[in-house]
Structure formats: C-alpha cells, structure tokens
Scaffold this active site. Structure first.
Site, short mmCIF file in Angstrom:
data_model
loop_
_atom_site.label_atom_id
_atom_site.label_comp_id
_atom_site.label_asym_id
_atom_site.label_seq_id
_atom_site.Cartn_x
_atom_site.Cartn_y
_atom_site.Cartn_z
N HIS B 56 87.95 -29.35 13.82
CA HIS B 56 87.12 -30.43 14.36
C HIS B 56 85.77 -30.52 13.67
O HIS B 56 84.83 -31.09 14.19
CB HIS B 56 86.90 -30.22 15.86
CG HIS B 56 88.14 -29.99 16.63
ND1 HIS B 56 89.20 -30.86 16.58
CD2 HIS B 56 88.52 -28.97 17.45
CE1 HIS B 56 90.18 -30.39 17.34
NE2 HIS B 56 89.80 -29.24 17.86
N HIS B 215 94.03 -33.13 18.48
CA HIS B 215 94.85 -32.02 18.00
C HIS B 215 96.17 -32.48 17.42
O HIS B 215 97.16 -31.75 17.43
CB HIS B 215 95.12 -31.04 19.14
CG HIS B 215 93.87 -30.41 19.66
ND1 HIS B 215 93.20 -30.91 20.74
CD2 HIS B 215 93.15 -29.37 19.20
CE1 HIS B 215 92.12 -30.19 20.94
NE2 HIS B 215 92.06 -29.25 20.02
#
Lengths: 200, 328
Positions: B56, B215
């Site tokens: 991320h 994700h």
C-alpha cells in the site's frame, strides 16, 4: 506425544502444505487475497527450521514455541489463529493426562475467541471444533480424527463465509473450500500420519 | 509476470532499507524488525502507530514523522504483521503517555494488534486502538474495510498527539474523524502479488470492478467501464449518502498504484465540479498515491466532513515522506 513426534508432525505438515501451496493460494484468490499458501509455507518452514534450537524443551514448551513462531511468521489472520491453537495445546500438554482432549478443546475455544468466529462461519474452526469434539468423545481414535477433519473441511464448501475477506462475497463465497480449513485439514492429517506410524 | 525485484520473499525488507537509505533524515528502521520509526521521538507525547500488510506504499511508513505517526509496521505483502512486530512498534513509540494503534479493519490486523496490546499491557504500557472502516462498498458495517481514508486519520490523530493531548483525547478525536470519513473505489485493472504468477482477477478491456478493496480482492460488482466523469458521479452519489456534506469536506483522490497522475487530476476535476454542482463546500483537494494496492489501476474517492478542530488539525504542519507542506 514426545517432542520428536511433534517435530515429525511439523515436518509432515510442512511438506503437505508445500505440495499444495498453489492450491491453497488459488482457493484464497477466489475468496480472499491469494496468499494463504505462501504465508503458511513461510510459517511452517520457520517452525521446522527452529527445531534444532528446541532440543532441550519438552512437548509442552515446544508446542508453545510453535505457537509464537506461527504468530510471528505467518502473520495475517492465520498467524494468530493457528498460533493461539498451538499455545493452548502447549498449555494442556503440561500434563499428559487427557492432554489431547483438553488441549484441542481449549485450542478451538481460543480460535473462536481470538477470531470472533463461530462454528459454521466457514473458517478453520470448522475443522478444529469437530476434531476437538471427536477426541473429547472418543479419545485419540486417529481414524475418527482424520474423518472429522476431512468432513469439517469439506463442509466449508457449502457454507457462506462469515469472517475475513471472504465474508465480503456473501453468497458468492458458497461453493468454495475455506483455505484455512484446508490447511487445518493438512495439519490434522499430518498428525494422524505421525501418530499412526508403524501401526499398520 | 514482470516485477522490478530481486526476491519476492525479501521485497518488504529491501523496500524498508531503501526507504531509510533515501529518507534517513526523517526515519529509521528498528533493528531486526519490519518497523519504521520516527527519528526523533517527543518525550511524553502519546505514541501513534499504524501498520498492516505491505503493498500500500507510501502507506504506512510514508506517514511516519513530525505531526503524524511515530512508528509503522510493514507486514508481508497484503498480510498483517505478526503481534511481535506490533509489540516492537508499541515499545518504540511509547514515550510514557501510552500508545494509540490506528488499525484498518481487517481480521488479521485487528487480531495481531489486540494480541500485541495484551502483551504491551503486561509490560505496563497503556494502549488503545481505533479501527478505520471507511469503505462504504461493503454494506455490512462490521465488515467495512479500512482504505485511503486511514491517512486522514493518521493526520488528525498525529496533530492532536503533537499538541501533547492525552491518550484518551487523541483516541476521541481519531474516532470522531473515523465517523466522518467515507471512501469508495473502482478498479480498471487488477494487481499482481510479487509471489503470484498472475493477477488476482481479470478484467476485460471494457470492464471495471466497482467497490474494490486494496488487496486485489474482487469488488462488489463488475460493470461496463464508464468515463471519468461518470465514475466520479457514481462514487460521489454513494459517498454523499453517508457523509454530512452540509459541512465543509476534504476530498482525497487516491491512485491505486498504476493510475497516471494525468488521469487522477482529470478525475479530481470531475469530482470537484460534481460536488460544486451539489453545493458541497470543498475545503481542500488531495490528489496522488496515498494508499495503493500494488500495481492496480483505479481510483478511490474519500470525503471527510470536517469541523473546526478537525480542520485545524488537518492544516497543522506535518513532515513525512508523503504528507508534506503541500498537503496542508
């Protein structure tokens, strides 16, 4: 169970998970983020690699160390869940008397508590709980343990996933085996193999 | 699948070393861990930590520094770090006034954080946790994911802590911010994990995935791809229902990793004109890669309804890799 058998159990588990790493990750790709196989291999590899450092330890201590290693090396949701299972087993093995029934029951309770999951949520608990119950009822009948673990795993296919990323898919999660239940099956399958070695 | 890497099992560690090599004036790596800490800790300040799986970037290590986080934990890609890593971060961040954990709402992150908090409490460190769940794509509030809005929580909690507020006060402001921040995203192309050989799912040239997380998991629905303006309309219409837009809003347009800035600003322009049309007062626009999902192409939109205190906390100075003076 002595610590040498624990080692065999972990080595067998590792090789089963390694053989099926891609399958585990693909199952996870369907309902999660696709890394369950990688994470489990990393964790159990670390456990197997650590064994030489645990030579002096008894069964209870070794199981607890397996627990903390899994928490640390598997990470994700599976780390704390499998880790909690082993820490509870380890605590029960402080006395040999009824250790399996007591340990597996407390492990299943620990997993339910830590993961805030119930039986039927299509998680690893759907393997751990029936295994604990069968050992509670019938003692260490390893053929029964194998059956309970396998049925539990297969049962997750019909269930809607209620926890974890799979839960976001709601009814779309039905029809898929839960990856944590599958790796739990390998864990118990390896246990059964270890404990029945030389019996047949 | 081609990746700029050496070894997928060492990618996080090598990333952290690269970050320290590049920004050693701001951060350091806690030896033997996957934890990035602020170089200079402030005595008696509430420690603020966040973390989760990697993939991320720049979150969360990019928000470590003055006025934001004291420590960030980087797990394996898309995998929560273990409780031991959270504990190491808590211990490093503790300056005697307790530690607040800002956790995105994923089972693994929450479980490991809770285990670490139990261990820290046993060592006499006071801890508290807030859980960010800004992603409205998930109906069931309990299962709502934490996505880009998390960065705004880092900012307000960080600013409050920097004023030497108590753990309880920092927690309260973080919770108030969490209840006023909502996000939703769209993917044009899935991401590929460093350890995987193929993308997490496949989208044809004419499809987009709506309500995606960060994700690579599949979204809520698959639709025919729309124009930037239409996507902005779609996301604004959903988010507006859940944010008090009678208040001024901070808008965060967040690239998911492989979205060119050219496209991000087109989308930002569309968003701002739609909000204006709807008589929403836009206090500030933030545009860029704040919370990515590896090499996913797509965008998330976050609206944050602010009050006077939240506004001043957002405006106060922070010096981190990603949140700089430009963001103020």
């Amino acid at each position: 169970m002595n610590s040498h058998q624990v080692q065999q159990w972990m080595e067998t588990t590792l090789s089963l998970i390694k053989e099926n790493e891609t399958t585990l990750s693909e199952l996870d790709q369907t309902i999660g983020d696709g890394d369950h196989g990688v994470n489990m291999v990393r964790g159990f590899q670390a456990v197997v690699d650590e064994f030489p450092n645990w030579e002096q330890e008894n069964t209870s201590a070794v199981m607890q160390k397996i627990g903390t290693t899994l928490v640390s090396k598997v990470g994700g949701a599976s780390g704390p869940l499998f880790g909690t299972g082993f820490m509870r087993l380890g605590a029960a093995f402080k006395s040999e008397e009824g250790a399996w029934a007591d340990g597996l029951t407390k492990a299943a309770e620990g997993i339910a508590q830590r993961g805030k999951v119930s039986v039927g949520d299509a998680t690893l608990l759907d393997v751990w709980d029936p295994v604990a119950k069968v050992v509670q009822a019938k003692g260490t009948d390893w053929a029964e343990v194998e059956r309970a673990a396998q049925d539990g795993m297969n049962g997750t296919k019909q269930l809607e996933t209620k926890r974890g990323r799979g839960a976001l898919l709601k009814e779309r999660s039905i029809g898929h085996l839960d990856p944590g239940a599958v790796s739990s099956y390998y864990l118990f399958h390896a246990l059964v193999q270890t404990m029945t070695k030389g019996e047949n | 699948m081609k990746k700029l890497m050496n070894d997928s099992t060492k990618i996080v560690s090598q990333f952290l070393d690269g970050l320290v090599a590049s920004h050693g004036n701001l951060i350091k790596r806690l030896e033997g861990t996957e934890v990035i800490v602020r170089k200079e800790m402030i005595p008696n300040k509430v420690g603020l930590i966040s973390g989760g799986g990697s993939g991320h970037e720049p979150a969360h290590a990019g928000y470590v520094g003055t006025g934001m986080l004291d420590a960030a934990i980087a797990g394996e890609v898309f995998t929560s770090p273990g409780a031991d890593q959270f504990l190491a971060a808590i211990q490093a961040a503790d300056q005697g006034s307790g530690v607040l954990l800002i956790i995105k709402n994923y089972n693994g992150d929450v479980m490991n954080a809770e285990m670490a908090m139990e261990m820290a409490e046993a060592k006499g460190i006071e801890t508290a946790m807030v859980v960010v769940n800004d992603d409205i794509a998930v109906d069931d509030v309990e299962n709502r994911r934490g996505i880009a809005g998390t960065v705004l929580i880092h900012k307000v909690a960080g600013a409050k802590a920097e004023q030497l507020a108590s753990l309880q006060e920092v927690k309260e402001v973080a919770e108030r911010a969490i209840s006023n921040v909502r996000s939703m995203s769209v993917a044009l192309q899935a991401c590929t994990l460093p350890s995987a050989s193929k993308p997490s799912f496949s989208l044809s040239d004419t499809q987009m995935e709506v309500g995606i997380g960060i994700h690579g998991e599949q979204g809520m629905s698959r639709e025919d791809v729309l124009t930037s303006y239409e996507i902005a309309e779609l996301l604004v219409s959903h988010i507006e229902k859940e944010v008090d837009v009678t208040k001024p809003v901070y808008v965060l347009v967040n690239g998911m990793g492989s979205t060119p800035l050219l496209e991000q600003y087109v989308f930002a322009n569309d968003t701002v004109s739609i909000l204006k049309k709807n008589n929403v007062h836009v206090e500030k626009m933030l545009v860029g890669d704040y919370m990515t999902s590896l090499d996913m192409a797509g965008i998330s939109l976050t609206l944050f309804a602010i009050d006077e205190e939240l506004h001043s906390l957002l405006q106060s100075k922070a010096t981190t890799i990603q949140w700089t003076e430009v963001s103020q």
